[in-house]
Write an enzyme that holds these catalytic residues in place. Structure first.
Site, mmCIF file in Angstrom:
data_model
loop_
_atom_site.group_PDB
_atom_site.id
_atom_site.type_symbol
_atom_site.label_atom_id
_atom_site.label_comp_id
_atom_site.label_asym_id
_atom_site.label_seq_id
_atom_site.Cartn_x
_atom_site.Cartn_y
_atom_site.Cartn_z
ATOM 1 N N HIS A 52 0.857 -1.189 0.000
ATOM 2 C CA HIS A 52 0.000 0.000 0.000
ATOM 3 C C HIS A 52 0.890 1.234 0.000
ATOM 4 C CE1 HIS A 52 -3.864 -1.994 1.759
ATOM 5 N NE2 HIS A 52 -3.244 -2.784 0.915
ATOM 6 N N GLU A 54 0.893 3.988 1.715
ATOM 7 C CA GLU A 54 1.335 4.467 3.026
ATOM 8 C C GLU A 54 2.476 3.615 3.575
ATOM 9 O OE1 GLU A 54 -3.152 5.236 2.686
ATOM 10 O OE2 GLU A 54 -1.764 3.632 2.171
ATOM 11 N N CYS A 82 -6.115 2.225 5.379
ATOM 12 C CA CYS A 82 -6.778 1.009 5.850
ATOM 13 C C CYS A 82 -6.242 0.642 7.238
ATOM 14 C CB CYS A 82 -6.514 -0.127 4.860
ATOM 15 S SG CYS A 82 -4.824 -0.755 4.921
ATOM 16 N N CYS A 85 -2.441 -0.061 7.281
ATOM 17 C CA CYS A 85 -1.637 1.161 7.170
ATOM 18 C C CYS A 85 -1.751 2.001 8.436
ATOM 19 C CB CYS A 85 -2.067 1.958 5.951
ATOM 20 S SG CYS A 85 -1.685 1.094 4.400
#
Length: 158
Positions: A52, A54, A82, A85
């Site tokens: 992801h 992040e 999410c 993260c």
């Protein structure tokens, strides 16, 4: 540079990663008005469900800075992070997170799963995937004891 400039960069990264088959998420980590790292989602292109934006931005910043402690840094995310993260943001010590688009907006586009948020909020015995205790009977050392010894040894040397 302004906060809006940093967010525009996160959104630009999010839009560009779509060309590589990824979902549109970007993240930028900033300190003292300077971009430290900027990354885009690479889940599909990297065949990595943890890639992801992040997490990648946190990893890059940590490696560049030589530390896992990002206290005092800010994260600009194109979409609401999410749970995975969010955990990394807390672990890194990032204090401010700016978000362009909400979870609700992502859900409208089929880009987020409220299911994960629901599962995380449940007690372990009510989740669809449970954490099942399994401690082997013959273990030479408990890993937490090894860590504790090392910390004490490091403190003595300081």
């Amino acid at each position: 540079m302004t906060k809006e400039t940093f967010m525009r960069k996160a959104i630009q990264l999010a839009c560009e990663t779509v060309d590589h088959g990824n979902t549109p998420f970007g993240a930028v980590i900033v300190k003292d008005g300077k971009i430290i790292s900027g990354e885009a989602n690479e889940v599909a292109s990297g065949n990595d469900p943890t890639a992801h934006a992040e997490l990648l931005a946190i990893r890059t910043a940590g490696k560049q800075l030589g530390t896992e402690n990002l206290a005092g840094y800010e994260l600009f995310a194109s979409g609401e992070p999410c749970p995975m993260c969010l955990g990394a943001i807390y672990a890194a010590g990032i204090e401010n997170v700016y978000v362009a688009y909400s979870l609700e907006e992502a859900v409208e586009y089929g880009l987020a799963s409220p299911y994960v948020y629901e599962q995380v909020a449940k007690p372990n015995d009510k989740r669809d995937i449970s954490f099942i205790p399994l401690k082997p009977s013959l273990v030479e050392e408990h890993p937490y004891d090894v860590w504790k010894r090392q910390v004490k040894s490091d403190e003595k040397q300081s």
